[in-house]
Design an enzyme around this catalytic site. Structure first.
Site, PDB file in Angstrom:
ATOM      1  N   GLY A   1       2.100  -7.213 -30.150  1.00 27.49           N
ATOM      2  CA  GLY A   1       2.934  -8.405 -29.276  1.00 27.49           C
ATOM      3  C   GLY A   1       0.734  -8.280 -27.541  1.00 27.49           C
TER       4      GLY A   1
ATOM      5  CE  LYS B   1       6.637 -12.110 -24.748  1.00 25.48           C
ATOM      6  NZ  LYS B   1       6.199 -10.928 -25.468  1.00 25.48           N
TER       7      LYS B   1
ATOM      8  CG  LEU C   1       5.902  -6.165 -19.582  1.00 26.70           C
ATOM      9  CD1 LEU C   1       6.637  -6.777 -18.800  1.00 26.70           C
ATOM     10  CD2 LEU C   1       5.235  -5.499 -17.498  1.00 26.70           C
TER      11      LEU C   1
ATOM     12  CD  GLU D   1       0.387  -1.849 -26.968  1.00 27.94           C
ATOM     13  OE1 GLU D   1       1.656  -2.260 -26.976  1.00 27.94           O
ATOM     14  OE2 GLU D   1       0.248  -2.312 -25.393  1.00 27.94           O
TER      15      GLU D   1
ATOM     16  N   GLY E   1       6.816  -2.945 -29.840  1.00 25.04           N
ATOM     17  CA  GLY E   1       7.316  -3.412 -29.011  1.00 25.04           C
ATOM     18  C   GLY E   1       8.573  -4.677 -29.520  1.00 25.04           C
TER      19      GLY E   1
HETATM   20  C1  5RP Z   1       3.405  -2.292 -25.270  1.00 29.17           C
HETATM   21  C2  5RP Z   1       3.383  -3.969 -25.110  1.00 29.17           C
HETATM   22  C3  5RP Z   1       4.158  -4.721 -26.215  1.00 29.17           C
HETATM   23  O1  5RP Z   1       3.135  -5.412 -27.327  1.00 29.17           O
HETATM   24  C4  5RP Z   1       4.285  -6.061 -25.493  1.00 29.17           C
HETATM   25  O2  5RP Z   1       5.325  -5.528 -23.828  1.00 29.17           O
HETATM   26  C5  5RP Z   1       4.826  -7.402 -25.461  1.00 29.17           C
HETATM   27  O3  5RP Z   1       6.469  -6.932 -26.194  1.00 29.17           O
HETATM   28  P1  5RP Z   1       7.780  -7.569 -26.828  1.00 29.17           P
HETATM   29  O4  5RP Z   1       6.967  -7.846 -28.149  1.00 29.17           O
HETATM   30  O5  5RP Z   1       8.678  -6.961 -26.696  1.00 29.17           O
HETATM   31  O6  5RP Z   1       7.654  -9.006 -25.672  1.00 29.17           O
HETATM   32  O7  5RP Z   1       2.034  -4.482 -24.645  1.00 29.17           O
HETATM   33  O8  5RP Z   1       3.574  -1.012 -24.542  1.00 29.17           O
END
Ligand code: 5RP
Length: 231
Positions: free
Chosen positions: A89, A128, A103, A110, A33
């Protein structure tokens, strides 16, 4: 390049995590991410400036490519035992450090990497951080392609509106070759209960609830970086 305020907070959280928790000789998990990307770049800087010997494993093809381009030694997951620290993230984080992730589409790897990690560091900007999971983002659920329409209908019965994730005109395909249903709930009051309901549906491979995996969360805003631990 001038960063937006949010990107600046992501970078602050990411750099603080790398500076605080990474030591020479560690095996490090690379998240996925835009926030994790700042951590990967900072890891690359520390490796070249301080000649750190790090071995990295990655949660996505995208982060593997970024890590290698930053000069990190990224090896297959099967080549390592436990992972010392993973920096990743999240899409939502509550005070218990329960998360919604995925997302970015990498939830399966992960979660596998997080489960093999001794100290999981979550990095994010303040937007967040939520009181209750599930209000601001849908919960991603990775499913097998076979019979996915039926899996989607079963997910709907749990009280959400599931949407098959698209990538333009095509269905989005994960690194594992699967599909994702983004399941919008109006809040997730009982995350453990919901998680077991989702996992009992045939065809579900993994869900984006990370309930007992984060060790700390570093949350950045205009006041700096605040560290949250599991209460
Ligand atoms: C990917 C993830 C990411 O950690 C999450 O979507 C956060 O992304 P970003 O740092 O771009 O907001 O879970 O699968």
């Amino acid at each position: 390049m001038v960063l937006s305020e949010t990107d600046n907070y992501k970078k602050m959280a990411a750099e603080s995590a790398v500076n605080t928790y990474i030591e020479d000789g560690m095996t490090v998990g690379l998240g996925t991410g835009s926030t994790a990307a700042y951590a990967i770049k900072r890891l690359g800087e520390r490796v070249s400036e301080e000649e750190l010997a790090l071995t990295c494993v990655s949660t996505s093809e995208q982060s593997t490519a970024l890590g290698k381009s930053c000069g990190l030694k990224v090896v297959p997951f099967e080549d390592v035992g436990r992972i010392d620290v993973t920096i990743d993230g999240a899409d939502e984080i509550n005070l218990l450090l329960q998360l919604i992730k995925g997302l970015g589409g990498a939830l399966l790897r992960e979660k596998i990497i997080a489960a093999a990690t001794d100290f999981e560091v979550i990095i994010a900007d303040r937007s967040k951080f939520v009181d209750e999971l599930g209000f601001t983002v849908p919960l991603p659920v990775e499913v097998l392609r076979f019979g996915h329409e039926h899996t989607g209908l079963a997910l709907k019965k749990l009280g959400c509106s599931p949407k098959l994730r698209m990538n333009g005109n095509d269905v989005f395909v994960t690194d594992g070759g699967n599909y994702i249903y983004d399941c919008k709930f109006e809040g997730i009051e009982k995350p453990y209960f919901l998680e077991s309901g989702i996992n009992n549906i045939p065809g579900v491979i993994e869900n984006g609830l990370f309930l007992n995996l984060a060790s700390v969360a570093l949350i950045a805003d205009g006041n700096g970086v605040e560290t949250f631990k599991v209460p």
